[in-house]
Design a protein around this motif. Structure first.
Motif, mmCIF file in Angstrom:
data_model
loop_
_atom_site.group_PDB
_atom_site.id
_atom_site.type_symbol
_atom_site.label_atom_id
_atom_site.label_comp_id
_atom_site.label_asym_id
_atom_site.label_seq_id
_atom_site.Cartn_x
_atom_site.Cartn_y
_atom_site.Cartn_z
ATOM 1 N N ARG A 241 0.810 -1.226 0.000
ATOM 2 C CA ARG A 241 0.000 0.000 0.000
ATOM 3 C C ARG A 241 0.841 1.273 0.000
ATOM 4 O O ARG A 241 0.580 2.203 -0.777
ATOM 5 C CB ARG A 241 -0.929 -0.014 1.205
ATOM 6 C CG ARG A 241 -1.746 1.253 1.321
ATOM 7 C CD ARG A 241 -2.573 1.245 2.570
ATOM 8 N NE ARG A 241 -3.260 2.508 2.726
ATOM 9 C CZ ARG A 241 -4.505 2.600 3.140
ATOM 10 N NH1 ARG A 241 -5.194 1.523 3.425
ATOM 11 N NH2 ARG A 241 -5.054 3.777 3.282
ATOM 12 N N PHE A 242 1.828 1.363 0.883
ATOM 13 C CA PHE A 242 2.633 2.580 0.981
ATOM 14 C C PHE A 242 3.399 2.824 -0.319
ATOM 15 O O PHE A 242 3.527 3.962 -0.784
ATOM 16 C CB PHE A 242 3.595 2.521 2.165
ATOM 17 C CG PHE A 242 2.919 2.358 3.497
ATOM 18 C CD1 PHE A 242 1.698 2.953 3.781
ATOM 19 C CD2 PHE A 242 3.507 1.602 4.490
ATOM 20 C CE1 PHE A 242 1.078 2.815 5.014
ATOM 21 C CE2 PHE A 242 2.904 1.453 5.729
ATOM 22 C CZ PHE A 242 1.697 2.057 5.989
ATOM 23 N N TYR A 243 3.925 1.754 -0.899
ATOM 24 C CA TYR A 243 4.650 1.859 -2.176
ATOM 25 C C TYR A 243 3.731 2.400 -3.269
ATOM 26 O O TYR A 243 4.087 3.336 -3.985
ATOM 27 C CB TYR A 243 5.204 0.491 -2.567
ATOM 28 C CG TYR A 243 5.763 0.441 -3.960
ATOM 29 C CD1 TYR A 243 7.032 0.951 -4.233
ATOM 30 C CD2 TYR A 243 5.027 -0.104 -5.003
ATOM 31 C CE1 TYR A 243 7.550 0.915 -5.515
ATOM 32 C CE2 TYR A 243 5.544 -0.151 -6.289
ATOM 33 C CZ TYR A 243 6.793 0.361 -6.540
ATOM 34 O OH TYR A 243 7.308 0.333 -7.815
ATOM 35 N N TRP A 244 2.554 1.830 -3.413
ATOM 36 C CA TRP A 244 1.638 2.243 -4.475
ATOM 37 C C TRP A 244 1.104 3.653 -4.252
ATOM 38 O O TRP A 244 0.863 4.389 -5.216
ATOM 39 C CB TRP A 244 0.514 1.227 -4.675
ATOM 40 C CG TRP A 244 1.038 -0.008 -5.343
ATOM 41 C CD1 TRP A 244 1.174 -1.244 -4.789
ATOM 42 C CD2 TRP A 244 1.561 -0.099 -6.672
ATOM 43 N NE1 TRP A 244 1.743 -2.112 -5.695
ATOM 44 C CE2 TRP A 244 1.993 -1.432 -6.855
ATOM 45 C CE3 TRP A 244 1.715 0.804 -7.710
ATOM 46 C CZ2 TRP A 244 2.553 -1.874 -8.055
ATOM 47 C CZ3 TRP A 244 2.285 0.363 -8.904
ATOM 48 C CH2 TRP A 244 2.693 -0.960 -9.062
ATOM 49 N N LEU B 72 -0.297 9.989 -4.606
ATOM 50 C CA LEU B 72 -1.397 10.453 -3.757
ATOM 51 C C LEU B 72 -0.972 11.687 -2.963
ATOM 52 O O LEU B 72 0.156 11.759 -2.473
ATOM 53 C CB LEU B 72 -1.849 9.350 -2.804
ATOM 54 C CG LEU B 72 -2.468 8.106 -3.444
ATOM 55 C CD1 LEU B 72 -3.005 7.186 -2.368
ATOM 56 C CD2 LEU B 72 -3.571 8.467 -4.416
ATOM 57 N N LYS B 73 -1.868 12.628 -2.824
ATOM 58 C CA LYS B 73 -1.548 13.866 -2.110
ATOM 59 C C LYS B 73 -1.416 13.649 -0.610
ATOM 60 O O LYS B 73 -0.747 14.409 0.065
ATOM 61 C CB LYS B 73 -2.590 14.921 -2.420
ATOM 62 C CG LYS B 73 -2.567 15.336 -3.881
ATOM 63 C CD LYS B 73 -3.337 16.603 -4.106
ATOM 64 C CE LYS B 73 -3.366 16.967 -5.574
ATOM 65 N NZ LYS B 73 -2.105 17.450 -6.061
ATOM 66 N N GLN C 125 4.908 11.320 6.553
ATOM 67 C CA GLN C 125 3.709 11.513 5.752
ATOM 68 C C GLN C 125 3.848 12.748 4.890
ATOM 69 O O GLN C 125 4.603 13.662 5.196
ATOM 70 C CB GLN C 125 2.459 11.590 6.613
ATOM 71 C CG GLN C 125 2.322 12.806 7.472
ATOM 72 C CD GLN C 125 1.071 12.726 8.342
ATOM 73 O OE1 GLN C 125 0.651 11.658 8.757
ATOM 74 N NE2 GLN C 125 0.483 13.867 8.615
ATOM 75 N N ARG C 126 3.127 12.701 3.812
ATOM 76 C CA ARG C 126 3.095 13.823 2.882
ATOM 77 C C ARG C 126 1.642 14.257 2.744
ATOM 78 O O ARG C 126 0.766 13.441 2.474
ATOM 79 C CB ARG C 126 3.666 13.419 1.539
ATOM 80 C CG ARG C 126 3.809 14.583 0.590
ATOM 81 C CD ARG C 126 4.659 14.156 -0.593
ATOM 82 N NE ARG C 126 4.753 15.242 -1.529
ATOM 83 C CZ ARG C 126 5.852 15.930 -1.750
ATOM 84 N NH1 ARG C 126 6.955 15.623 -1.104
ATOM 85 N NH2 ARG C 126 5.864 16.900 -2.623
ATOM 86 N N VAL C 127 1.413 15.544 2.941
ATOM 87 C CA VAL C 127 0.098 16.136 2.760
ATOM 88 C C VAL C 127 0.286 17.230 1.711
ATOM 89 O O VAL C 127 0.982 18.212 1.965
ATOM 90 C CB VAL C 127 -0.459 16.725 4.071
ATOM 91 C CG1 VAL C 127 -1.826 17.337 3.841
ATOM 92 C CG2 VAL C 127 -0.503 15.660 5.159
#
Length: 137
Positions: free
Chosen positions: A12-15, A21-22, A50-52
């Motif tokens: 999941r994290f890789y994809w 994803l934002k 995390q990236r937002v």
């Protein structure tokens, strides 16, 4: 420095990264220093990166390696301070919900560079550079 990253069986994290994803996160355990001397009591950082949108945030706590493994691998609530409670709960929720497993290890030597001079309105500038980067699945 060595980082052990966790991911779900479906990666999941890789994809999330590949799909751009934002909002995305990843869970890791990071050790600074010489790996030859790592013991159960060695301090490591359990980290959620995390990236937002376009802003990257890192949140982490330092735990003994054996306690970090209990939290991330065994999905066990570990002893913590009141200040660490929200972060520990978030990690535990992630590992219970997504069943992540140790998936990739990265390692590199990092050198911190700091600007010299006087800053009146800006915070001090710090830049890191990496050398001898290695990754293994």
């Amino acid at each position: 420095m060595r980082s052990l990253y966790y991911d779900s069986p479906q990666l999941r994290f890789y994809w999330e990264k590949i799909e751009g994803l934002k909002f995305r996160r990843k869970l890791g355990v990071r050790h600074y220093g010489n790996l030859d001397g790592v013991t159960d009591e060695s301090p490591v950082c359990v980290e959620i990166k995390q990236r937002v949108n376009r802003v990257t945030q890192k949140r982490r706590i330092t735990l003994p390696y054996c306690v970090a493994r209990q939290l991330c691998n065994d999905r066990v609530m570990v002893g913590h301070s009141a200040k660490e409670s929200a972060f520990i709960q978030e990690v535990l929720e992630l590992v219970v919900r997504l069943d992540p497993q140790p998936t990739a290890i990265t390692g590199y030597q990092r050198e911190a560079l700091a600007a010299t001079g006087t800053f009146t309105s800006a915070p001090p500038l710090r830049r890191t550079g990496s050398r001898s980067r290695r990754t293994s699945p």
